[in-house]
Design a protein around this motif. Structure first.
Motif, PDB file in Angstrom:
ATOM      1  N   ARG A  74      30.189 -11.952  29.817  1.00 50.98           N
ATOM      2  CA  ARG A  74      29.836 -13.187  29.121  1.00 50.98           C
ATOM      3  C   ARG A  74      28.346 -13.479  29.291  1.00 50.98           C
ATOM      4  NH1 ARG A  74      33.710 -13.138  32.165  1.00 50.98           N
ATOM      5  NH2 ARG A  74      32.682 -14.320  33.813  1.00 50.98           N
ATOM      6  N   THR A  76      24.922 -15.052  28.623  1.00 48.91           N
ATOM      7  CA  THR A  76      24.670 -16.407  28.142  1.00 48.91           C
ATOM      8  C   THR A  76      24.435 -16.436  26.632  1.00 48.91           C
ATOM      9  OG1 THR A  76      23.663 -16.952  30.265  1.00 48.91           O
ATOM     10  CG2 THR A  76      23.219 -18.445  28.430  1.00 48.91           C
ATOM     11  N   PHE A  81      30.688 -15.072  25.356  1.00 46.21           N
ATOM     12  CA  PHE A  81      30.489 -16.274  26.169  1.00 46.21           C
ATOM     13  C   PHE A  81      31.067 -17.499  25.461  1.00 46.21           C
ATOM     14  CE2 PHE A  81      27.635 -19.933  27.011  1.00 46.21           C
ATOM     15  CZ  PHE A  81      27.798 -20.079  28.376  1.00 46.21           C
ATOM     16  N   ASP A 355      28.792 -17.797  33.004  1.00 49.72           N
ATOM     17  CA  ASP A 355      28.232 -16.625  32.331  1.00 49.72           C
ATOM     18  C   ASP A 355      28.160 -15.449  33.299  1.00 49.72           C
ATOM     19  OD1 ASP A 355      26.274 -17.607  33.969  1.00 49.72           O
ATOM     20  OD2 ASP A 355      24.674 -17.563  32.479  1.00 49.72           O
TER      21      ASP A 355
END
Length: 358
Positions: A74, A76, A81, A355
């Motif tokens: 994930r 950012t 994400f 994240d």
């Protein structure tokens, strides 16, 4: 008689204080039982429902599956994400939490390193050594770097470029090349030093070791130390540059490798071993024209570097597909509340990274 009176008064005083303390902080054993049941399940086994997702028991592994397997890494603001964020909101609501929402924040403010963060994802990757023999290359494109726009093949070269003199040295010699540019402990771009592992991958610290670590928690002004020895401070010719000087040089270096016609660059780190690698990210995240860059395993990097040191020509081929979206650089935090009852005006905050690297 006086002694008995004193004893009686002391007893009633202690009993009164105990009663007041119990009124102020009543222990709800029913809640404690619910917490234990949620963790261990009705049958008392570790993990309760486990991976099967039973009604009773810990949901830790189910949550880990969703975040790491289903939605995957994930980075950012990446599509993964954002999809994982939507799932988290739905899951927290299903668990009965209140005021569940995504709280937006602007990545381009607050003096954060690198400025705004665009959406970026890998949509395809393949890499291999094709001469002097074939070898698939384990690697991952560095975050916020570009595509190759189809398959590209070129000769590998070792090139350490840390000064203007280095640029002058390699001027006109890198067109159509694939550049290996990670420095080893000696400060050169030859094979990385990979000590033979003799310690277990994981173990618990002893009390003495934990005590010895305490001074290291205090900031000393040195470089960041990562796991397994870390990166520490900068080495080589640019070690004494100020942050502003280093940033200016790196901007100049990016332009240099583009203008010279480099196909892509390869990097590796001795922090990883046995196939583990660290991707990292480009400094200028919003530049959709960033040169393709791949982080590969130290073992594959070293094999290529050793061949080059023995003057054996090496030819590599890569096909890299990445996708930018710079239209929305706002990110978010996932927020949820569990309202209190006995102390509704007090807050306990629990948080963590949502994240991850890609």
């Amino acid at each position: 008689m006086r002694r008995r009176t004193t004893l009686t008064v002391s007893f009633f005083l202690f009993a009164s204080l105990l009663a007041i303390a119990q009124q102020q902080e009543r222990v709800d054993l029913n809640v404690i039982h619910k917490i234990k049941t949620a963790e261990l399940g009705e049958g008392g086994g570790f993990g309760g429902g486990g991976r099967g997702g039973g009604a009773a028991g810990s949901k830790v592994m189910d949550t880990m599956y969703q975040l790491t397997d289903h939605y995957g890494p994930r980075l950012t603001n990446s599509p993964q994400f954002r999809r994982a964020g939507d799932w988290a909101v739905g899951q927290l609501k299903e668990w009965g939490m209140s005021n569940v929402h995504l709280e937006k924040w602007a990545t381009g403010t607050g003096g954060g390193r690198g400025g705004p963060i665009p959406s970026w994802e890998i949509t395809g990757y393949s890499g291999a050594m094709v001469e002097p023999t074939y070898m698939p290359i384990i690697g991952v494109p560095v975050a916020w770097t570009g595509s190759t726009n189809g398959s590209v093949t070129g000769e590998a070269v070792l090139a350490q470029i840390q000064t203007q003199a280095d640029m002058d040295k390699f001027h006109g010699k890198l067109k159509g090349k694939i550049v290996l540019n990670s420095a080893n402990a000696a400060g050169t771009v030859g094979p990385l030093d990979l000590p033979f592992p003799t310690a277990p991958l994981a173990r618990r610290y002893t009390d003495t070791e934990l005590t010895d670590l305490v001074p290291e928690l205090l900031p000393t002004g040195g470089g960041r130390g990562g796991r397994g020895g870390g990166r520490g401070g900068r080495g080589g010719a640019n070690a004494n540059m100020t942050p502003e000087e280093l940033q200016a040089f790196q901007t100049k270096l990016r332009s240099f490798v583009k203008d010279e016609g480099v196909l892509l660059t390869l990097q590796a780190t001795a922090r990883g071993e046995s196939g583990t690698l660290f991707g990292g990210g480009a400094q200028n995240r919003m530049d959709t024209t960033n040169l393709p860059q791949v982080s590969i395993t130290a073992e594959h990097y070293n094999r290529i570097a050793r061949l080059l040191e023995h003057n054996v020509p090496v030819k590599l081929t890569f096909d890299i597909k990445t996708q930018f979206d710079t239209s929305n650089t706002d990110s978010f935090n996932v927020v949820a509340e569990i309202p209190g009852t006995t102390k509704p005006n007090e807050l306990v905050m629990v948080g963590g990274h949502f994240d991850s690297w890609h």
